[in-house]
Design a protein around this motif. Structure first.
Motif, PDB file in Angstrom:
ATOM      1  N   SER A 104       0.144  14.194  29.471  1.00 55.60           N
ATOM      2  CA  SER A 104      -1.201  14.581  29.922  1.00 55.60           C
ATOM      3  C   SER A 104      -1.351  14.353  31.415  1.00 55.60           C
ATOM      4  O   SER A 104      -1.928  15.176  32.132  1.00 55.60           O
ATOM      5  CB  SER A 104      -2.273  13.779  29.175  1.00 55.60           C
ATOM      6  OG  SER A 104      -2.303  14.134  27.815  1.00 55.60           O
ATOM      7  N   ARG A 105      -0.825  13.215  31.895  1.00 55.46           N
ATOM      8  CA  ARG A 105      -0.922  12.923  33.335  1.00 55.46           C
ATOM      9  C   ARG A 105      -0.076  13.891  34.155  1.00 55.46           C
ATOM     10  O   ARG A 105      -0.516  14.384  35.191  1.00 55.46           O
ATOM     11  CB  ARG A 105      -0.487  11.493  33.608  1.00 55.46           C
ATOM     12  CG  ARG A 105      -1.549  10.465  33.335  1.00 55.46           C
ATOM     13  CD  ARG A 105      -1.189   9.103  33.896  1.00 55.46           C
ATOM     14  NE  ARG A 105       0.080   8.604  33.401  1.00 55.46           N
ATOM     15  CZ  ARG A 105       0.267   8.002  32.225  1.00 55.46           C
ATOM     16  NH1 ARG A 105      -0.751   7.836  31.415  1.00 55.46           N
ATOM     17  NH2 ARG A 105       1.450   7.575  31.859  1.00 55.46           N
ATOM     18  N   ILE A 106       1.126  14.183  33.698  1.00 59.31           N
ATOM     19  CA  ILE A 106       2.034  15.053  34.462  1.00 59.31           C
ATOM     20  C   ILE A 106       1.495  16.477  34.526  1.00 59.31           C
ATOM     21  O   ILE A 106       1.442  17.084  35.587  1.00 59.31           O
ATOM     22  CB  ILE A 106       3.452  15.030  33.854  1.00 59.31           C
ATOM     23  CG1 ILE A 106       4.077  13.652  34.078  1.00 59.31           C
ATOM     24  CG2 ILE A 106       4.323  16.122  34.444  1.00 59.31           C
ATOM     25  CD1 ILE A 106       5.347  13.406  33.282  1.00 59.31           C
ATOM     26  N   ILE A 107       1.097  17.016  33.379  1.00 64.39           N
ATOM     27  CA  ILE A 107       0.626  18.403  33.333  1.00 64.39           C
ATOM     28  C   ILE A 107      -0.805  18.503  33.847  1.00 64.39           C
ATOM     29  O   ILE A 107      -1.233  19.532  34.347  1.00 64.39           O
ATOM     30  CB  ILE A 107       0.784  18.976  31.902  1.00 64.39           C
ATOM     31  CG1 ILE A 107       2.281  19.019  31.556  1.00 64.39           C
ATOM     32  CG2 ILE A 107       0.163  20.355  31.776  1.00 64.39           C
ATOM     33  CD1 ILE A 107       2.605  19.427  30.154  1.00 64.39           C
ATOM     34  N   GLY A 108      -1.559  17.410  33.757  1.00 62.68           N
ATOM     35  CA  GLY A 108      -2.915  17.397  34.300  1.00 62.68           C
ATOM     36  C   GLY A 108      -3.966  17.879  33.325  1.00 62.68           C
ATOM     37  O   GLY A 108      -5.069  18.248  33.731  1.00 62.68           O
ATOM     38  N   ILE A 109      -3.626  17.878  32.046  1.00 62.57           N
ATOM     39  CA  ILE A 109      -4.565  18.345  31.037  1.00 62.57           C
ATOM     40  C   ILE A 109      -4.310  17.541  29.769  1.00 62.57           C
ATOM     41  O   ILE A 109      -3.166  17.280  29.407  1.00 62.57           O
ATOM     42  CB  ILE A 109      -4.383  19.863  30.818  1.00 62.57           C
ATOM     43  CG1 ILE A 109      -5.454  20.445  29.932  1.00 62.57           C
ATOM     44  CG2 ILE A 109      -3.037  20.200  30.288  1.00 62.57           C
ATOM     45  CD1 ILE A 109      -5.413  21.966  29.877  1.00 62.57           C
ATOM     46  N   SER A 110      -5.363  17.115  29.103  1.00 59.12           N
ATOM     47  CA  SER A 110      -5.193  16.309  27.888  1.00 59.12           C
ATOM     48  C   SER A 110      -4.859  17.222  26.710  1.00 59.12           C
ATOM     49  O   SER A 110      -5.106  18.433  26.742  1.00 59.12           O
ATOM     50  CB  SER A 110      -6.457  15.515  27.590  1.00 59.12           C
ATOM     51  OG  SER A 110      -7.473  16.370  27.131  1.00 59.12           O
ATOM     52  N   LEU A 111      -4.330  16.615  25.671  1.00 59.46           N
ATOM     53  CA  LEU A 111      -3.994  17.366  24.459  1.00 59.46           C
ATOM     54  C   LEU A 111      -5.239  18.017  23.876  1.00 59.46           C
ATOM     55  O   LEU A 111      -5.225  19.192  23.498  1.00 59.46           O
ATOM     56  CB  LEU A 111      -3.332  16.431  23.443  1.00 59.46           C
ATOM     57  CG  LEU A 111      -2.964  17.031  22.095  1.00 59.46           C
ATOM     58  CD1 LEU A 111      -1.989  18.186  22.274  1.00 59.46           C
ATOM     59  CD2 LEU A 111      -2.376  15.965  21.189  1.00 59.46           C
ATOM     60  N   GLN A 112      -6.339  17.269  23.821  1.00 57.96           N
ATOM     61  CA  GLN A 112      -7.583  17.806  23.260  1.00 57.96           C
ATOM     62  C   GLN A 112      -8.093  18.992  24.071  1.00 57.96           C
ATOM     63  O   GLN A 112      -8.536  19.996  23.514  1.00 57.96           O
ATOM     64  CB  GLN A 112      -8.667  16.714  23.194  1.00 57.96           C
ATOM     65  CG  GLN A 112      -8.394  15.626  22.199  1.00 57.96           C
ATOM     66  CD  GLN A 112      -7.379  14.589  22.698  1.00 57.96           C
ATOM     67  OE1 GLN A 112      -7.078  14.527  23.892  1.00 57.96           O
ATOM     68  NE2 GLN A 112      -6.837  13.794  21.795  1.00 57.96           N
ATOM     69  N   GLU A 113      -8.039  18.872  25.388  1.00 63.55           N
ATOM     70  CA  GLU A 113      -8.507  19.967  26.247  1.00 63.55           C
ATOM     71  C   GLU A 113      -7.634  21.201  26.058  1.00 63.55           C
ATOM     72  O   GLU A 113      -8.134  22.324  25.985  1.00 63.55           O
ATOM     73  CB  GLU A 113      -8.507  19.531  27.714  1.00 63.55           C
ATOM     74  CG  GLU A 113      -9.086  20.563  28.645  1.00 63.55           C
ATOM     75  CD  GLU A 113      -9.085  20.121  30.102  1.00 63.55           C
ATOM     76  OE1 GLU A 113      -9.554  20.927  30.930  1.00 63.55           O
ATOM     77  OE2 GLU A 113      -8.619  19.012  30.407  1.00 63.55           O
ATOM     78  N   ALA A 114      -6.324  20.997  25.948  1.00 62.44           N
ATOM     79  CA  ALA A 114      -5.406  22.117  25.739  1.00 62.44           C
ATOM     80  C   ALA A 114      -5.704  22.823  24.417  1.00 62.44           C
ATOM     81  O   ALA A 114      -5.707  24.061  24.348  1.00 62.44           O
ATOM     82  CB  ALA A 114      -3.960  21.628  25.768  1.00 62.44           C
ATOM     83  N   GLN A 115      -5.989  22.036  23.377  1.00 62.42           N
ATOM     84  CA  GLN A 115      -6.319  22.634  22.086  1.00 62.42           C
ATOM     85  C   GLN A 115      -7.631  23.411  22.163  1.00 62.42           C
ATOM     86  O   GLN A 115      -7.755  24.474  21.557  1.00 62.42           O
ATOM     87  CB  GLN A 115      -6.415  21.547  21.008  1.00 62.42           C
ATOM     88  CG  GLN A 115      -5.064  21.000  20.596  1.00 62.42           C
ATOM     89  CD  GLN A 115      -5.179  19.885  19.581  1.00 62.42           C
ATOM     90  OE1 GLN A 115      -5.869  18.904  19.810  1.00 62.42           O
ATOM     91  NE2 GLN A 115      -4.511  20.052  18.458  1.00 62.42           N
ATOM     92  N   GLN A 116      -8.597  22.909  22.915  1.00 62.32           N
ATOM     93  CA  GLN A 116      -9.866  23.621  23.068  1.00 62.32           C
ATOM     94  C   GLN A 116      -9.674  24.927  23.823  1.00 62.32           C
ATOM     95  O   GLN A 116     -10.236  25.956  23.448  1.00 62.32           O
ATOM     96  CB  GLN A 116     -10.882  22.750  23.793  1.00 62.32           C
ATOM     97  CG  GLN A 116     -11.420  21.624  22.943  1.00 62.32           C
ATOM     98  CD  GLN A 116     -12.355  20.719  23.723  1.00 62.32           C
ATOM     99  OE1 GLN A 116     -12.344  20.690  24.945  1.00 62.32           O
ATOM    100  NE2 GLN A 116     -13.172  19.955  23.005  1.00 62.32           N
ATOM    101  N   ILE A 117      -8.884  24.885  24.881  1.00 64.38           N
ATOM    102  CA  ILE A 117      -8.680  26.092  25.688  1.00 64.38           C
ATOM    103  C   ILE A 117      -8.033  27.190  24.862  1.00 64.38           C
ATOM    104  O   ILE A 117      -8.443  28.350  24.906  1.00 64.38           O
ATOM    105  CB  ILE A 117      -7.840  25.767  26.944  1.00 64.38           C
ATOM    106  CG1 ILE A 117      -8.655  24.917  27.914  1.00 64.38           C
ATOM    107  CG2 ILE A 117      -7.348  27.052  27.620  1.00 64.38           C
ATOM    108  CD1 ILE A 117      -7.858  24.337  29.060  1.00 64.38           C
TER     109      ILE A 117
END
Length: 126
Positions: free
Chosen positions: A50-63
């Motif tokens: 999450s830190r490296i890519i800059g997006i959390s797992l939850q946010e990625a699932q929402q997107i």
């Protein structure tokens, strides 16, 4: 008269400045607490991703509008969202890049899960 007016303005500015700094400190503390809580809820590898890519797992699932880590569903939603946000069809490059980052984050989570399962399989053999 001007002297009193200047003093009033100076005192008012100091009060507003202190209140702003206090609010800024509180916001920083709340942000840090939320980040710490998010980091504790994820596994270490997942939190690092999450830190490296800059997006959390939850946010990625929402997107990408997915509730589970189903590779086919992720790919289907990614393809659709990438296509509709293409700049050549009037889409948004910003949104398209968010879709790409979300896909990268979910792919990384799938990779981490596969690695964990492989390690569990090795431990079960021994």
């Amino acid at each position: 008269q001007a002297k009193y007016l200047a003093q009033i303005i100076l005192v008012g500015a100091q009060v507003v400045g202190r209140a702003f700094m206090r609010a800024l400190r509180q916001e920083f503390a709340a942000s840090k607490a939320a980040a710490d809580a998010r980091g504790r809820s994820e596994r270490p590898q997942s939190a690092a991703a999450s830190r490296i890519i800059g997006i959390s797992l939850q946010e990625a699932q929402q997107i990408l509008n997915v509730s589970s880590l189903n590779r086919e569903e992720i790919q289907k939603n990614y393809d659709h969202l990438f296509k509709v946000n293409d700049k050549s069809v009037g889409g948004s490059f910003y949104l398209q890049s968010k879709v790409v980052r979300a896909k990268e984050r979910l792919d990384e989570e799938l990779r981490i899960q596969a690695k964990d399962e492989k390690e569990k399989g090795r431990k079960a053999e021994t």
